[in-house]
Design a protein around this motif. Structure first.
Motif, mmCIF file in Angstrom:
data_model
loop_
_atom_site.group_PDB
_atom_site.id
_atom_site.type_symbol
_atom_site.label_atom_id
_atom_site.label_comp_id
_atom_site.label_asym_id
_atom_site.label_seq_id
_atom_site.Cartn_x
_atom_site.Cartn_y
_atom_site.Cartn_z
ATOM 1 N N GLU A 26 0.845 -1.192 0.000
ATOM 2 C CA GLU A 26 0.000 0.000 0.000
ATOM 3 C C GLU A 26 0.881 1.243 0.000
ATOM 4 O O GLU A 26 1.934 1.275 0.629
ATOM 5 C CB GLU A 26 -0.896 0.000 1.245
ATOM 6 C CG GLU A 26 -1.887 1.121 1.297
ATOM 7 C CD GLU A 26 -2.766 1.055 2.539
ATOM 8 O OE1 GLU A 26 -3.361 2.082 2.871
ATOM 9 O OE2 GLU A 26 -2.853 -0.006 3.174
ATOM 10 N N VAL A 27 0.430 2.269 -0.707
ATOM 11 C CA VAL A 27 1.119 3.554 -0.751
ATOM 12 C C VAL A 27 0.214 4.594 -0.115
ATOM 13 O O VAL A 27 -0.964 4.701 -0.462
ATOM 14 C CB VAL A 27 1.444 3.952 -2.211
ATOM 15 C CG1 VAL A 27 2.027 5.346 -2.274
ATOM 16 C CG2 VAL A 27 2.379 2.937 -2.842
ATOM 17 N N ASP A 30 4.012 9.676 1.649
ATOM 18 C CA ASP A 30 5.433 9.325 1.731
ATOM 19 C C ASP A 30 5.657 7.972 2.406
ATOM 20 O O ASP A 30 6.788 7.520 2.506
ATOM 21 C CB ASP A 30 6.194 10.422 2.481
ATOM 22 C CG ASP A 30 7.694 10.170 2.526
ATOM 23 O OD1 ASP A 30 8.259 9.871 1.454
ATOM 24 O OD2 ASP A 30 8.283 10.248 3.620
ATOM 25 N N HIS A 31 4.612 7.346 2.865
ATOM 26 C CA HIS A 31 4.763 6.082 3.589
ATOM 27 C C HIS A 31 4.343 4.901 2.730
ATOM 28 O O HIS A 31 3.476 5.007 1.874
ATOM 29 C CB HIS A 31 3.952 6.113 4.884
ATOM 30 C CG HIS A 31 4.534 7.057 5.877
ATOM 31 N ND1 HIS A 31 4.182 8.380 5.929
ATOM 32 C CD2 HIS A 31 5.469 6.875 6.830
ATOM 33 C CE1 HIS A 31 4.869 8.975 6.887
ATOM 34 N NE2 HIS A 31 5.665 8.084 7.450
ATOM 35 N N ARG A 32 4.998 3.781 3.006
ATOM 36 C CA ARG A 32 4.719 2.538 2.307
ATOM 37 C C ARG A 32 4.392 1.463 3.326
ATOM 38 O O ARG A 32 5.105 1.299 4.323
ATOM 39 C CB ARG A 32 5.931 2.073 1.479
ATOM 40 C CG ARG A 32 6.457 3.113 0.499
ATOM 41 C CD ARG A 32 5.432 3.408 -0.584
ATOM 42 N NE ARG A 32 5.896 4.431 -1.497
ATOM 43 C CZ ARG A 32 5.618 5.730 -1.390
ATOM 44 N NH1 ARG A 32 4.903 6.173 -0.380
ATOM 45 N NH2 ARG A 32 6.058 6.590 -2.293
ATOM 46 N N ARG A 33 3.309 0.756 3.092
ATOM 47 C CA ARG A 33 2.967 -0.415 3.917
ATOM 48 C C ARG A 33 3.650 -1.586 3.225
ATOM 49 O O ARG A 33 3.400 -1.867 2.054
ATOM 50 C CB ARG A 33 1.458 -0.602 3.957
ATOM 51 C CG ARG A 33 1.023 -1.663 4.913
ATOM 52 C CD ARG A 33 0.918 -1.075 6.301
ATOM 53 N NE ARG A 33 0.305 -2.072 7.190
ATOM 54 C CZ ARG A 33 0.615 -2.172 8.448
ATOM 55 N NH1 ARG A 33 1.503 -1.371 8.986
ATOM 56 N NH2 ARG A 33 0.038 -3.069 9.183
ATOM 57 N N VAL A 34 4.553 -2.233 3.932
ATOM 58 C CA VAL A 34 5.393 -3.259 3.330
ATOM 59 C C VAL A 34 5.209 -4.582 4.062
ATOM 60 O O VAL A 34 5.282 -4.635 5.291
ATOM 61 C CB VAL A 34 6.888 -2.847 3.370
ATOM 62 C CG1 VAL A 34 7.765 -3.914 2.732
ATOM 63 C CG2 VAL A 34 7.095 -1.498 2.685
ATOM 64 N N ARG A 35 4.971 -5.631 3.287
ATOM 65 C CA ARG A 35 4.941 -6.984 3.841
ATOM 66 C C ARG A 35 6.368 -7.514 3.744
ATOM 67 O O ARG A 35 6.824 -7.917 2.691
ATOM 68 C CB ARG A 35 3.989 -7.887 3.070
ATOM 69 C CG ARG A 35 3.933 -9.305 3.643
ATOM 70 C CD ARG A 35 2.972 -10.210 2.917
ATOM 71 N NE ARG A 35 1.640 -9.668 2.774
ATOM 72 C CZ ARG A 35 0.704 -9.627 3.735
ATOM 73 N NH1 ARG A 35 0.985 -10.094 4.931
ATOM 74 N NH2 ARG A 35 -0.479 -9.116 3.498
ATOM 75 N N PHE A 36 7.077 -7.416 4.867
ATOM 76 C CA PHE A 36 8.422 -7.973 4.950
ATOM 77 C C PHE A 36 8.305 -9.460 5.270
ATOM 78 O O PHE A 36 7.226 -9.943 5.628
ATOM 79 C CB PHE A 36 9.236 -7.272 6.040
ATOM 80 C CG PHE A 36 9.598 -5.855 5.723
ATOM 81 C CD1 PHE A 36 10.628 -5.567 4.832
ATOM 82 C CD2 PHE A 36 8.926 -4.798 6.298
ATOM 83 C CE1 PHE A 36 10.982 -4.258 4.539
ATOM 84 C CE2 PHE A 36 9.263 -3.486 6.019
ATOM 85 C CZ PHE A 36 10.295 -3.219 5.136
ATOM 86 N N VAL A 37 9.393 -10.185 5.187
ATOM 87 C CA VAL A 37 9.379 -11.614 5.494
ATOM 88 C C VAL A 37 8.994 -11.839 6.958
ATOM 89 O O VAL A 37 8.259 -12.763 7.274
ATOM 90 C CB VAL A 37 10.750 -12.248 5.178
ATOM 91 C CG1 VAL A 37 10.816 -13.680 5.671
ATOM 92 C CG2 VAL A 37 11.012 -12.217 3.675
ATOM 93 N N ALA A 45 9.172 6.157 2.622
ATOM 94 C CA ALA A 45 9.805 5.777 1.355
ATOM 95 C C ALA A 45 11.298 6.097 1.369
ATOM 96 O O ALA A 45 12.092 5.403 0.742
ATOM 97 C CB ALA A 45 9.121 6.470 0.186
ATOM 98 N N GLY A 46 11.705 7.125 2.099
ATOM 99 C CA GLY A 46 13.113 7.492 2.189
ATOM 100 C C GLY A 46 13.964 6.473 2.920
ATOM 101 O O GLY A 46 15.189 6.497 2.822
#
Length: 74
Positions: A26-27, A30-37, A45-46
């Motif tokens: 998800e965007v 400036d933030h990203r929702r990330v499914r990490f391992v 995002a920076g």
């Protein structure tokens, strides 16, 4: 203007590898929702970078295993 690390981009954290590689799900500005391992997290995002080919392979394989085991969209 393109959005850096748009949805479905394979990424890694710039400061730590504790999260493992991930996929943007998800965007939001400036933030990203990330499914990490190992986690799902909201990251600026920076603080992200493109995943290396090896990291991309790791997250793709991980996502494939999860989809095979549980179904659905990972």
């Amino acid at each position: 203007m393109t959005t850096p690390f748009g949805q479905d981009a394979f990424v890694a954290h710039t400061g730590t590898d504790v999260y493992g590689p991930g996929k943007v799900i998800e965007v939001d500005g400036d933030h990203r929702r990330v499914r990490f391992v190992h986690f799902v997290a909201t990251i600026s995002a920076g603080d992200l970078r493109d995943a290396s080919p090896e990291e991309t392979h790791v997250i793709q394989a991980w996502l494939k295993r999860k989809q095979e085991r549980y179904g659905g969209e990972w």
